[in-house]
Scaffold this active site. Sequence first.
Site, PDB file in Angstrom:
ATOM      1  CG  ASP A 140       0.447   0.122   0.390  1.00  0.00           C
ATOM      2  OD1 ASP A 140       1.014   0.575   1.402  1.00  0.00           O
ATOM      3  OD2 ASP A 140       0.053   0.839  -0.539  1.00  0.00           O
ATOM      4  CB  SER A 141      -1.489   1.335   4.567  1.00  0.00           C
ATOM      5  OG  SER A 141      -1.063   2.339   3.661  1.00  0.00           O
TER       6      SER A 141
ATOM      7  N   GLY B 181       0.859   6.608   7.947  1.00  0.00           N
ATOM      8  CA  GLY B 181       1.608   7.768   8.420  1.00  0.00           C
ATOM      9  C   GLY B 181       1.065   8.375   9.689  1.00  0.00           C
TER      10      GLY B 181
ATOM     11  CB  CYS C  67       3.817   0.386   2.436  1.00  0.00           C
ATOM     12  SG  CYS C  67       3.539   1.763   3.574  1.00  0.00           S
ATOM     13  CG  ASN C  68       8.350   4.226  -0.036  1.00  0.00           C
ATOM     14  OD1 ASN C  68       7.457   4.168  -0.876  1.00  0.00           O
ATOM     15  ND2 ASN C  68       9.630   4.194  -0.355  1.00  0.00           N
TER      16      ASN C  68
ATOM     17  CB  CYS D 298       4.421   7.720  -1.315  1.00  0.00           C
ATOM     18  SG  CYS D 298       2.838   6.976  -0.833  1.00  0.00           S
TER      19      CYS D 298
ATOM     20  CG  HIS E 101      -0.867   5.653  -2.174  1.00  0.00           C
ATOM     21  ND1 HIS E 101      -0.339   4.976  -1.098  1.00  0.00           N
ATOM     22  CD2 HIS E 101      -2.200   5.392  -2.165  1.00  0.00           C
ATOM     23  CE1 HIS E 101      -1.313   4.336  -0.472  1.00  0.00           C
ATOM     24  NE2 HIS E 101      -2.449   4.583  -1.089  1.00  0.00           N
TER      25      HIS E 101
END
Length: 255
Positions: A8-9, A41, A72-73, A182, A184
């Site tokens: 993921d980021s 994003g 991560c979407n 998301c 998160h």
Amino acid sequence: MANILVFDSGMGGLTIYREVRRLLPAHHYFYCFDNAHFPYGELSEQALIDTCVGTVERMVRDHAIQLVVIACNTASTIALPELRARLSIPVVGVVPAIKPAAALTRSGCIGLLATPGTVTRDYTHQLIAQFAPGKRVLLMGSTDLVMMAEQKLAGIPVDMAQLGEVMAPWRDEGPDTIVLGCTHFPLLGEEIAALMPGVTLVDSGEAVARRVEHLLGESPDGEGQGAAFCTRLDEETTKLKAPLMSWGLSTLQEV
């Protein structure tokens, strides 16, 4: 036992990692977050593809990874085709849980809470058309919630007033089911539920875990190991070592 990379980021992918490891505890887990380019994003699509593919390829090469989860979407909707073209191992992505939300809603009104990029992407609207026909789907994009989730993991209390401002449009006559679109956002699940009593929250964690199980088979007995990796190990990132250990990730290294 397999070596599984969860990428993921930032910290949001931990919610996917948690569900996969809960279902398949015996495998070895490598959680990698691209904090040098967070948040995704704000990147162009090509920049996102370049950093995502480059980092994942290094991890796969250096750690004999046998399956990759893009937790991560945003990265899933943009970088998956390139990753699958370049890697010979399975790559599992994440999509907003529109389908289960459509089955759960009682009022016929669903809320999709995601990043601004996800709520505007054609792929998301295709999911809505395919899996929620006849439903009223409200869209809300928020970058603030991503930052609040990161801060919560670092030990900073959630600002409930700020969260309340974000959720205000849905608190009166809003959806009865909210898709946390998301990775998160499940980190803020307790706080969102407190603000939205009676609302059902849905995320993609269990579905991704079942997909990984389908690809790898049932987990053998035992408990595997976990380690964390980042693309920039600075003073701020070092503070995450203790929280990451509480998630079963024993070390933090730079890729």
